[in-house]
Design a protein around this motif. Structure first.
Motif, PDB file in Angstrom:
ATOM      1  N   LYS A 365       0.784  -1.380   0.016  1.00  0.00           N
ATOM      2  CA  LYS A 365       0.090  -0.146  -0.104  1.00  0.00           C
ATOM      3  C   LYS A 365       0.939   1.205   0.051  1.00  0.00           C
ATOM      4  N   LEU A 366       1.782   1.396  -0.851  1.00  0.00           N
ATOM      5  CA  LEU A 366       2.899   2.283  -1.126  1.00  0.00           C
ATOM      6  C   LEU A 366       2.318   2.936  -2.320  1.00  0.00           C
ATOM      7  N   LYS A 367       2.544   4.547  -2.288  1.00  0.00           N
ATOM      8  CA  LYS A 367       2.204   5.079  -3.472  1.00  0.00           C
ATOM      9  C   LYS A 367       3.605   4.962  -4.307  1.00  0.00           C
ATOM     10  N   ILE A 368       3.498   4.812  -5.762  1.00  0.00           N
ATOM     11  CA  ILE A 368       4.842   4.922  -6.527  1.00  0.00           C
ATOM     12  C   ILE A 368       4.756   6.198  -7.517  1.00  0.00           C
ATOM     13  N   LYS A 369       6.012   6.590  -7.725  1.00  0.00           N
ATOM     14  CA  LYS A 369       6.174   7.722  -8.442  1.00  0.00           C
ATOM     15  C   LYS A 369       7.376   7.265  -9.394  1.00  0.00           C
ATOM     16  N   LYS A 370       7.395   7.906 -10.748  1.00  0.00           N
ATOM     17  CA  LYS A 370       8.428   7.531 -11.532  1.00  0.00           C
ATOM     18  C   LYS A 370       9.121   8.676 -11.889  1.00  0.00           C
ATOM     19  N   TRP A 371      10.470   8.504 -12.182  1.00  0.00           N
ATOM     20  CA  TRP A 371      11.331   9.707 -12.779  1.00  0.00           C
ATOM     21  C   TRP A 371      12.096   8.956 -14.059  1.00  0.00           C
ATOM     22  N   ASP A 372      12.281   9.675 -14.986  1.00  0.00           N
ATOM     23  CA  ASP A 372      13.173   9.312 -16.018  1.00  0.00           C
ATOM     24  C   ASP A 372      14.510   8.770 -15.523  1.00  0.00           C
ATOM     25  N   LEU A 375      14.554   5.823 -11.928  1.00  0.00           N
ATOM     26  CA  LEU A 375      14.494   6.257 -10.506  1.00  0.00           C
ATOM     27  C   LEU A 375      12.986   6.271 -10.111  1.00  0.00           C
ATOM     28  N   LEU A 376      12.735   5.504  -9.043  1.00  0.00           N
ATOM     29  CA  LEU A 376      11.369   5.261  -8.520  1.00  0.00           C
ATOM     30  C   LEU A 376      11.346   5.612  -7.005  1.00  0.00           C
ATOM     31  N   LYS A 377      10.264   6.051  -6.711  1.00  0.00           N
ATOM     32  CA  LYS A 377      10.266   6.428  -5.321  1.00  0.00           C
ATOM     33  C   LYS A 377       8.759   5.968  -4.729  1.00  0.00           C
ATOM     34  N   MET A 378       8.732   5.272  -3.605  1.00  0.00           N
ATOM     35  CA  MET A 378       7.726   4.794  -3.039  1.00  0.00           C
ATOM     36  C   MET A 378       7.351   5.518  -1.783  1.00  0.00           C
ATOM     37  N   GLU A 379       6.121   5.931  -1.522  1.00  0.00           N
ATOM     38  CA  GLU A 379       5.717   6.539  -0.306  1.00  0.00           C
ATOM     39  C   GLU A 379       4.937   5.873   0.633  1.00  0.00           C
ATOM     40  N   GLY A 380       4.840   5.860   1.820  1.00  0.00           N
ATOM     41  CA  GLY A 380       3.679   5.181   2.676  1.00  0.00           C
ATOM     42  C   GLY A 380       2.433   6.070   2.603  1.00  0.00           C
ATOM     43  N   SER A 381       1.554   5.655   3.122  1.00  0.00           N
ATOM     44  CA  SER A 381       0.037   6.326   3.223  1.00  0.00           C
ATOM     45  C   SER A 381      -0.210   6.988   4.647  1.00  0.00           C
ATOM     46  N   VAL A 388       6.345  10.134   7.123  1.00  0.00           N
ATOM     47  CA  VAL A 388       5.887   9.045   5.949  1.00  0.00           C
ATOM     48  C   VAL A 388       7.234   8.315   5.742  1.00  0.00           C
ATOM     49  N   LEU A 389       7.309   7.053   5.546  1.00  0.00           N
ATOM     50  CA  LEU A 389       8.476   6.257   5.001  1.00  0.00           C
ATOM     51  C   LEU A 389       8.502   6.533   3.660  1.00  0.00           C
ATOM     52  N   GLY A 390       9.823   6.692   3.289  1.00  0.00           N
ATOM     53  CA  GLY A 390       9.740   7.044   1.881  1.00  0.00           C
ATOM     54  C   GLY A 390      11.220   5.934   1.170  1.00  0.00           C
ATOM     55  N   ILE A 391      10.769   5.205   0.070  1.00  0.00           N
ATOM     56  CA  ILE A 391      11.855   4.479  -0.103  1.00  0.00           C
ATOM     57  C   ILE A 391      12.253   4.647  -1.705  1.00  0.00           C
ATOM     58  N   GLU A 392      13.464   4.835  -1.932  1.00  0.00           N
ATOM     59  CA  GLU A 392      13.895   5.092  -3.395  1.00  0.00           C
ATOM     60  C   GLU A 392      14.545   4.003  -3.973  1.00  0.00           C
ATOM     61  N   THR A 393      14.168   3.737  -5.265  1.00  0.00           N
ATOM     62  CA  THR A 393      15.151   2.527  -6.040  1.00  0.00           C
ATOM     63  C   THR A 393      15.420   3.219  -7.150  1.00  0.00           C
ATOM     64  N   GLU A 394      16.703   2.873  -7.487  1.00  0.00           N
ATOM     65  CA  GLU A 394      17.279   3.147  -8.556  1.00  0.00           C
ATOM     66  C   GLU A 394      17.982   2.125  -9.618  1.00  0.00           C
ATOM     67  N   ILE A 395      17.628   1.977 -10.721  1.00  0.00           N
ATOM     68  CA  ILE A 395      18.176   1.100 -11.631  1.00  0.00           C
ATOM     69  C   ILE A 395      19.004   1.448 -12.490  1.00  0.00           C
ATOM     70  N   SER A 410      14.638   7.264   1.965  1.00  0.00           N
ATOM     71  CA  SER A 410      14.780   8.520   1.837  1.00  0.00           C
ATOM     72  C   SER A 410      13.965   9.313   2.796  1.00  0.00           C
ATOM     73  N   SER A 411      13.078   8.773   3.673  1.00  0.00           N
ATOM     74  CA  SER A 411      12.424   9.571   4.630  1.00  0.00           C
ATOM     75  C   SER A 411      11.907   8.481   5.464  1.00  0.00           C
ATOM     76  N   GLY A 412      11.603   9.120   6.855  1.00  0.00           N
ATOM     77  CA  GLY A 412      10.804   8.231   7.901  1.00  0.00           C
ATOM     78  C   GLY A 412      11.856   7.692   8.720  1.00  0.00           C
ATOM     79  N   ASP A 413      11.132   6.525   9.568  1.00  0.00           N
ATOM     80  CA  ASP A 413      11.980   5.761  10.363  1.00  0.00           C
ATOM     81  C   ASP A 413      13.003   4.704   9.799  1.00  0.00           C
ATOM     82  N   THR A 414      14.160   4.691  10.333  1.00  0.00           N
ATOM     83  CA  THR A 414      15.113   3.707  10.005  1.00  0.00           C
ATOM     84  C   THR A 414      14.571   2.543  10.041  1.00  0.00           C
ATOM     85  N   LEU A 415      14.059   2.021  11.488  1.00  0.00           N
ATOM     86  CA  LEU A 415      13.918   0.729  11.890  1.00  0.00           C
ATOM     87  C   LEU A 415      12.502   0.335  11.092  1.00  0.00           C
ATOM     88  N   GLU A 416      11.635   1.275  10.718  1.00  0.00           N
ATOM     89  CA  GLU A 416      10.490   0.984   9.944  1.00  0.00           C
ATOM     90  C   GLU A 416      10.865   0.293   8.700  1.00  0.00           C
TER      91      GLU A 416
END
Length: 483
Positions: A365-372, A375-381, A388-395, A410-416
């Motif tokens: 249940k993470l929102k996903i955004k795309k960049w050229d 690079l993708l960024k997923m954010e919690g709701s 808010v927990l943010g996770i970035e993935t880059e290919i 990219s944001s939020g709690d490290t333990l989470e």
């Protein structure tokens, strides 16, 4: 034929000849726009084609796209004409470390400084899955500040070059610096073989001569196989203990790079370097390696591959190293489990990887955004303990069928973030992961098909003792130009 004073591609003025080999020659040159000094290696394309070295050059390009480190020679760009390939490299003024040690042994503090820089560079290469396999003073250069620069990755190997047993099987390198397991031809761990070579280099710097030397090549191999060498009387007890652990003929009990860096001898005199800030760097257009060898048109045109919006960028090594510990040797002693990013390689296509990430985001249940550029960024709701927990993935594309993927908070709690990685994300990625970087594990599947991008190097005999390698050395390619 290129002459002093001529201008290449309307960009570089060619200067004096710095060196020459069988397949290439190196000139000093000046960038006409910036005035910066560079070294340009000019490779004769016809000779390379005749001796079948195309695969080696392509492999080295693929390897060097992963490496950018203060103690590794940098290549700024690659250009090509119908008859020549030009590698525009960092100009390293000081020459080979071999020239310095050939005049006699070095002081212990000087040798330690070079060894610290060598270990830093080799450790970074290994973290990228790259083994050099030909470390020796002739391949270690010195700049104007007397800092070491590793060069010549012609014999290097990527992790995916391993066979199903997880080992390398190509015999290569320079005899006096080669590890026993390489000579035995029974398969070897390239990283452990590099560690042995680093030990031989350190011995040479401190002694002024080789630990294993004999007029009979087979007798020298016997000594290497048994780790049979003697310490000069001026070697300190600390360095004797360290070298005994590095030049352990059994690769399974040989000391690791992490423990080398933790040794009291290696840590002595280590200077804490200032933190280097991240600097935005424009990613150049992807390099079409095959186009370098197929540039036959007579008009000046750029040999670049067109990038689709969703296609991942070619590996921007600067972005990776700017937040790695590679710039600062002391930073390499941090605990790896404290890092907030993980990396894995995959032999799946970029679209398959992106599709898998989208499925994971939907499940969590993470929102996903795309960049050229992949690079993708997923954010919690929902808000967590620290937002808010943010996770970035880059290919990053190494070849069209082989990718490096980085996942970081990219944001939020490290333990989470760590909990999500351990319980949900990593298990869900299992079917597309080739290997998690930095983790020792045997692969149970065949290596990815890399075509001619990363071929298996053919079995070859070891060169004779003292014989100089005359392989063209490449580095980070940026683009190609065809006449």
């Amino acid at each position: 034929m290129e002459k002093k004073g001529c201008v290449l591609m309307q960009r570089y003025e060619l200067g004096r000849l710095l060196g020459q080999g069988t397949f290439a020659k190196v000139h000093h040159a000046r960038n006409l726009k910036t005035g910066m000094s560079v070294a340009i290696k000019i490779i004769d394309k016809e000779r390379v084609l005749k001796v079948g070295m195309i695969d080696q050059i392509k492999r080295e390009i693929s390897v060097m796209r992963l490496i950018r480190h203060p103690n590794v020679v940098e290549l700024y760009e690659v250009m090509a004409t119908k008859t020549k390939i030009y590698f525009v490299m960092e100009y390293v003024k000081g020459g080979e470390l071999f020239n310095k040690v050939s005049k006699g042994k070095l002081k212990e503090d000087v040798a330690r400084k070079y060894f610290q820089q060598l270990i830093s560079a080799v450790d970074y290469c290994h973290s990228r899955g790259v083994c050099h396999r030909d470390l020796k003073p002739e391949n270690l250069l010195l700049d104007e500040n007397e800092d070491l620069k590793v060069s010549d990755f012609g014999f290097s190997a990527l992790g995916e070059s391993k066979r199903q047993d997880g080992l390398l099987h190509t015999t290569c390198g320079t005899p006096a610096y080669v590890a026993p397991e390489v000579i035995n031809r029974k398969g070897y761990d390239g990283a452990k073989a590099d560690i042995w070579s680093c030990g031989v280099v350190l011995y040479v710097l401190l002694a002024g001569y080789l630990p294993f030397h004999d007029s009979n090549l087979m007798e020298m191999y016997r000594k290497i196989g048994k780790g049979e060498f003697k310490f000069p009387n001026w070697f300190s007890p600390e360095v004797r203990r360290l070298l005994s652990k590095i030049m352990d003929p059994n690769p399974n009990t040989r000391i690791s790079i992490a423990k080398i860096m933790q040794s009291s001898w290696c840590r002595k005199g280590l200077v804490q370097k200032p933190v280097i800030a991240e600097v935005p760097m424009k990613e150049p257009a992807p390099l079409d390696v095959d186009a370098i060898f197929g540039a036959n048109e007579d008009s000046n045109s750029s040999v670049e591959s067109k990038q689709e919006l969703s296609k991942p960028s070619n590996l921007n090594a600067f972005d990776i190293i700017s937040y790695s510990a590679g710039f600062d040797l002391s930073g390499l002693f941090e605990q790896t489990d404290q890092k907030k990013e993980v990396r894995f390689t995959s032999n799946k296509t970029a679209s398959t990887i992106i599709s898998k990430l989208e499925d994971i985001a939907k499940r969590l249940k993470l929102k996903i955004k795309k960049w050229d550029g992949g690079l993708l960024k997923m954010e919690g709701s929902t808000e967590g303990r620290k937002g808010v927990l943010g996770i970035e993935t880059e290919i990053f594309e190494i070849t069209p069928s082989f990718h490096l993927v980085e996942v970081k908070k990219s944001s939020g709690d490290t333990l989470e973030y760590r909990k999500a990685m351990k319980k949900d994300i990593r298990p869900a990625l299992k079917d597309i992961v080739w290997t998690w970087q930095g983790e020792e594990q045997q692969q149970q599947e065949e290596p990815p098909e890399l075509g001619q991008q990363l071929p298996q190097q053919q079995e070859q005999e070891l060169p004779q003792l003292g014989q100089q390698e005359q392989q063209p050395s490449l580095a980070i390619p940026v683009h190609a130009v065809a006449p």
